[in-house]
Scaffold this active site. Structure first.
Site, PDB file in Angstrom:
ATOM      1  N   ARG A 170     -12.864   8.723  -9.327  1.00  0.00           N
ATOM      2  CA  ARG A 170     -11.668   8.055  -9.860  1.00  0.00           C
ATOM      3  C   ARG A 170     -12.140   6.814 -10.624  1.00  0.00           C
ATOM      4  O   ARG A 170     -13.311   6.453 -10.545  1.00  0.00           O
ATOM      5  CB  ARG A 170     -10.748   7.618  -8.710  1.00  0.00           C
ATOM      6  CG  ARG A 170     -10.301   8.755  -7.847  1.00  0.00           C
ATOM      7  CD  ARG A 170      -9.370   8.252  -6.753  1.00  0.00           C
ATOM      8  NE  ARG A 170      -9.110   9.307  -5.792  1.00  0.00           N
ATOM      9  CZ  ARG A 170      -8.679   9.076  -4.565  1.00  0.00           C
ATOM     10  NH1 ARG A 170      -8.438   7.843  -4.165  1.00  0.00           N
ATOM     11  NH2 ARG A 170      -8.460  10.092  -3.749  1.00  0.00           N
ATOM     12  N   ASP A 192      -1.568  -0.597   5.923  1.00  0.00           N
ATOM     13  CA  ASP A 192      -1.767   0.007   7.253  1.00  0.00           C
ATOM     14  C   ASP A 192      -3.226  -0.047   7.718  1.00  0.00           C
ATOM     15  O   ASP A 192      -3.534   0.410   8.810  1.00  0.00           O
ATOM     16  CB  ASP A 192      -1.288   1.476   7.268  1.00  0.00           C
ATOM     17  CG  ASP A 192      -2.196   2.380   6.450  1.00  0.00           C
ATOM     18  OD1 ASP A 192      -2.672   1.940   5.394  1.00  0.00           O
ATOM     19  OD2 ASP A 192      -2.427   3.523   6.875  1.00  0.00           O
ATOM     20  N   ARG A 250      -5.466  18.516   7.676  1.00  0.00           N
ATOM     21  CA  ARG A 250      -5.660  17.057   7.687  1.00  0.00           C
ATOM     22  C   ARG A 250      -5.537  16.528   9.113  1.00  0.00           C
ATOM     23  O   ARG A 250      -6.367  15.750   9.568  1.00  0.00           O
ATOM     24  CB  ARG A 250      -4.566  16.377   6.850  1.00  0.00           C
ATOM     25  CG  ARG A 250      -4.791  16.411   5.401  1.00  0.00           C
ATOM     26  CD  ARG A 250      -3.651  15.703   4.673  1.00  0.00           C
ATOM     27  NE  ARG A 250      -4.169  15.259   3.424  1.00  0.00           N
ATOM     28  CZ  ARG A 250      -4.643  14.046   3.172  1.00  0.00           C
ATOM     29  NH1 ARG A 250      -4.558  13.099   4.059  1.00  0.00           N
ATOM     30  NH2 ARG A 250      -5.166  13.758   2.013  1.00  0.00           N
ATOM     31  N   ASP A 267      -0.099   5.169   1.045  1.00  0.00           N
ATOM     32  CA  ASP A 267      -0.306   6.103   2.175  1.00  0.00           C
ATOM     33  C   ASP A 267      -0.361   5.365   3.513  1.00  0.00           C
ATOM     34  O   ASP A 267      -1.180   4.459   3.689  1.00  0.00           O
ATOM     35  CB  ASP A 267      -1.628   6.854   1.989  1.00  0.00           C
ATOM     36  CG  ASP A 267      -1.575   7.802   0.813  1.00  0.00           C
ATOM     37  OD1 ASP A 267      -1.009   8.886   0.965  1.00  0.00           O
ATOM     38  OD2 ASP A 267      -2.077   7.417  -0.264  1.00  0.00           O
ATOM     39  N   ASP A 309       0.879  -1.163   0.000  1.00  0.00           N
ATOM     40  CA  ASP A 309       0.000   0.000   0.000  1.00  0.00           C
ATOM     41  C   ASP A 309       0.933   1.234   0.000  1.00  0.00           C
ATOM     42  O   ASP A 309       2.141   1.096   0.255  1.00  0.00           O
ATOM     43  CB  ASP A 309      -0.865  -0.063   1.271  1.00  0.00           C
ATOM     44  CG  ASP A 309      -1.585   1.232   1.538  1.00  0.00           C
ATOM     45  OD1 ASP A 309      -2.272   1.716   0.627  1.00  0.00           O
ATOM     46  OD2 ASP A 309      -1.458   1.769   2.657  1.00  0.00           O
ATOM     47  N   SER A 351     -10.648  10.755   4.444  1.00  0.00           N
ATOM     48  CA  SER A 351     -11.667  10.422   3.451  1.00  0.00           C
ATOM     49  C   SER A 351     -12.161   8.994   3.571  1.00  0.00           C
ATOM     50  O   SER A 351     -11.597   8.189   4.318  1.00  0.00           O
ATOM     51  CB  SER A 351     -11.091  10.648   2.050  1.00  0.00           C
ATOM     52  OG  SER A 351     -10.009   9.765   1.834  1.00  0.00           O
ATOM     53  N   ARG A 383     -10.373  17.519  -0.153  1.00  0.00           N
ATOM     54  CA  ARG A 383      -9.048  17.078  -0.573  1.00  0.00           C
ATOM     55  C   ARG A 383      -8.066  18.247  -0.688  1.00  0.00           C
ATOM     56  O   ARG A 383      -6.881  18.043  -0.883  1.00  0.00           O
ATOM     57  CB  ARG A 383      -9.125  16.321  -1.907  1.00  0.00           C
ATOM     58  CG  ARG A 383      -9.985  15.085  -1.874  1.00  0.00           C
ATOM     59  CD  ARG A 383      -9.394  13.965  -2.705  1.00  0.00           C
ATOM     60  NE  ARG A 383      -8.078  13.601  -2.231  1.00  0.00           N
ATOM     61  CZ  ARG A 383      -7.844  12.844  -1.161  1.00  0.00           C
ATOM     62  NH1 ARG A 383      -8.826  12.346  -0.457  1.00  0.00           N
ATOM     63  NH2 ARG A 383      -6.630  12.567  -0.797  1.00  0.00           N
ATOM     64  N   ARG A 437      -0.308  10.927   2.137  1.00  0.00           N
ATOM     65  CA  ARG A 437      -0.197  11.970   1.104  1.00  0.00           C
ATOM     66  C   ARG A 437       1.157  12.696   1.089  1.00  0.00           C
ATOM     67  O   ARG A 437       1.277  13.754   0.504  1.00  0.00           O
ATOM     68  CB  ARG A 437      -1.340  13.007   1.239  1.00  0.00           C
ATOM     69  CG  ARG A 437      -2.724  12.490   0.959  1.00  0.00           C
ATOM     70  CD  ARG A 437      -2.921  12.047  -0.504  1.00  0.00           C
ATOM     71  NE  ARG A 437      -2.642  13.093  -1.457  1.00  0.00           N
ATOM     72  CZ  ARG A 437      -1.694  13.024  -2.400  1.00  0.00           C
ATOM     73  NH1 ARG A 437      -0.925  11.972  -2.499  1.00  0.00           N
ATOM     74  NH2 ARG A 437      -1.511  14.004  -3.233  1.00  0.00           N
ATOM     75  N   ASP A 450     -13.408   5.726   0.852  1.00  0.00           N
ATOM     76  CA  ASP A 450     -13.399   5.242  -0.522  1.00  0.00           C
ATOM     77  C   ASP A 450     -14.676   4.452  -0.762  1.00  0.00           C
ATOM     78  O   ASP A 450     -15.055   3.610   0.065  1.00  0.00           O
ATOM     79  CB  ASP A 450     -12.184   4.326  -0.757  1.00  0.00           C
ATOM     80  CG  ASP A 450     -10.874   5.093  -0.707  1.00  0.00           C
ATOM     81  OD1 ASP A 450     -10.842   6.235  -1.200  1.00  0.00           O
ATOM     82  OD2 ASP A 450      -9.885   4.551  -0.172  1.00  0.00           O
TER      83      ASP A 450
HETATM   84  O1  M1P Z   1      -4.205   5.170  -0.022  1.00  0.00           O
HETATM   85  C1  M1P Z   1      -4.924   5.450   1.135  1.00  0.00           C
HETATM   86  C2  M1P Z   1      -5.875   6.587   0.917  1.00  0.00           C
HETATM   87  O2  M1P Z   1      -5.169   7.782   0.660  1.00  0.00           O
HETATM   88  C3  M1P Z   1      -5.932   8.898   0.547  1.00  0.00           C
HETATM   89  O3  M1P Z   1      -6.649   9.073   1.733  1.00  0.00           O
HETATM   90  P1  M1P Z   1      -6.713  10.422   2.583  1.00  0.00           P
HETATM   91  O4  M1P Z   1      -6.690  11.555   1.638  1.00  0.00           O
HETATM   92  O5  M1P Z   1      -7.977  10.275   3.356  1.00  0.00           O
HETATM   93  O6  M1P Z   1      -5.522  10.421   3.500  1.00  0.00           O
HETATM   94  C4  M1P Z   1      -6.952   8.761  -0.546  1.00  0.00           C
HETATM   95  O7  M1P Z   1      -6.303   8.806  -1.785  1.00  0.00           O
HETATM   96  C5  M1P Z   1      -7.720   7.467  -0.396  1.00  0.00           C
HETATM   97  O8  M1P Z   1      -8.508   7.232  -1.521  1.00  0.00           O
HETATM   98  C6  M1P Z   1      -6.815   6.321  -0.224  1.00  0.00           C
HETATM   99  O9  M1P Z   1      -7.550   5.164   0.032  1.00  0.00           O
END
Ligand code: M1P
Length: 238
Positions: free
Chosen positions: A113, A197, A131, A9, A7, A167, A124, A16, A169
């Site tokens: 997406r 994670d 955040r 993030d 994965d 967020s 976003r 991010r 999904d």
């Molecule tokens: O890859 C994990 C998540 O990363 C982003 O989440 P957030 O902006 O909430 O930190 C998004 O791109 C989300 O779609 C993705 O699952």
């Protein structure tokens, strides 16, 4: 034949954020002569912002948008879902946004997406500090979980999960990251190691764990909290 799925993030990077440069060097060295794949909820544009080309190059395939899009490391699309999110969900998300008790709205709340929608009440466009503030607030008020629960109850053909920090999904039922496992097994891999994670039910890495546990191939998965957790684990897989 073994492969590794990562994965992004919260696993290869902080949510991010760009990949840490020291970790990147160690990771690229470790990756030599191994078959590596990414499975992220993000789209390719965001993934590319976080991982420079030299890091992307170590991956044989990049599954974006919860496994609904497969690209090679230079971005060429190999597979793409054409699922369309229903109009009534869009209206419902607008209503949820207006009724959200979180006071700060930064824009880009509904992001379409491939094969999925990402929804965030803070938006976003939130800065890193915004955040963090939202994540803290959400850990107390559980807004994201309650939105995901609402969608899961009211849209039986869809599935919502709490993804990164701000967020959720939303995908077509069953079209989660678990798709990646069946694709890899079809390609002949019979030994899969996964690092994510959010590996518990309701988390967006759960699909991979679920499919690995259902399969009869050799597998191992690790619920990590970022790159610093991964390095010692990678040493096990020389
Ligand atoms: O890859 C994990 C998540 O990363 C982003 O989440 P957030 O902006 O909430 O930190 C998004 O791109 C989300 O779609 C993705 O699952």
């Amino acid at each position: 034949m073994r492969c590794y799925i990562f994965d992004v993030d919260g696993t290869l990077t902080a949510p991010r954020k760009h990949i840490d440069s020291k970790f990147k060097t160690q990771f690229i060295n470790w990756a030599k002569n191994k078959d590596l794949y990414i499975a992220t909820g993000s789209d390719f544009i965001k993934t590319k912002q976080q991982l420079p080309q030299e890091a992307l190059n170590v991956f044989k395939g990049i599954f974006c948008c919860m496994g609904n899009e497969l690209r090679n490391s230079t971005g060429t699309i190999a597979l793409k879902s054409n699922f369309m999110i229903p109009d009534d969900l869009n209206e419902d998300l607008e209503r949820i946004l207006v009724n959200s008790k979180y006071p700060i709205k930064t824009g880009t709340h509904v992001e379409f997406r491939t094969g999925m929608v990402n929804f965030s009440t803070v938006g976003r466009n939130a800065s890193h500090a915004q955040r963090l503030e939202y994540t803290n607030w959400d850990s107390i008020h559980k807004e994201r979980q309650s939105i995901a629960d609402y969608i899961n109850v009211n849209y039986p053909d869809l599935e919502a999960s709490v993804g990164g920090s701000i967020s959720i999904d939303i995908i077509e039922k069953g079209k989660d990251k678990g798709q990646v496992v069946s694709w890899l097994i079809d390609k002949g891999y019979n030994d899969i190691v996964f690092f994510g994670d959010r590996c518990v039910p309701g988390g967006n890495d759960w699909g991979i764990v679920r499919e690995l546990e259902k399969s009869n191939i050799k597998h191992q998965w690790f619920n990590v909290e970022g790159p610093s957790y991964i390095l010692p684990l990678l040493n096990v897989y020389k």
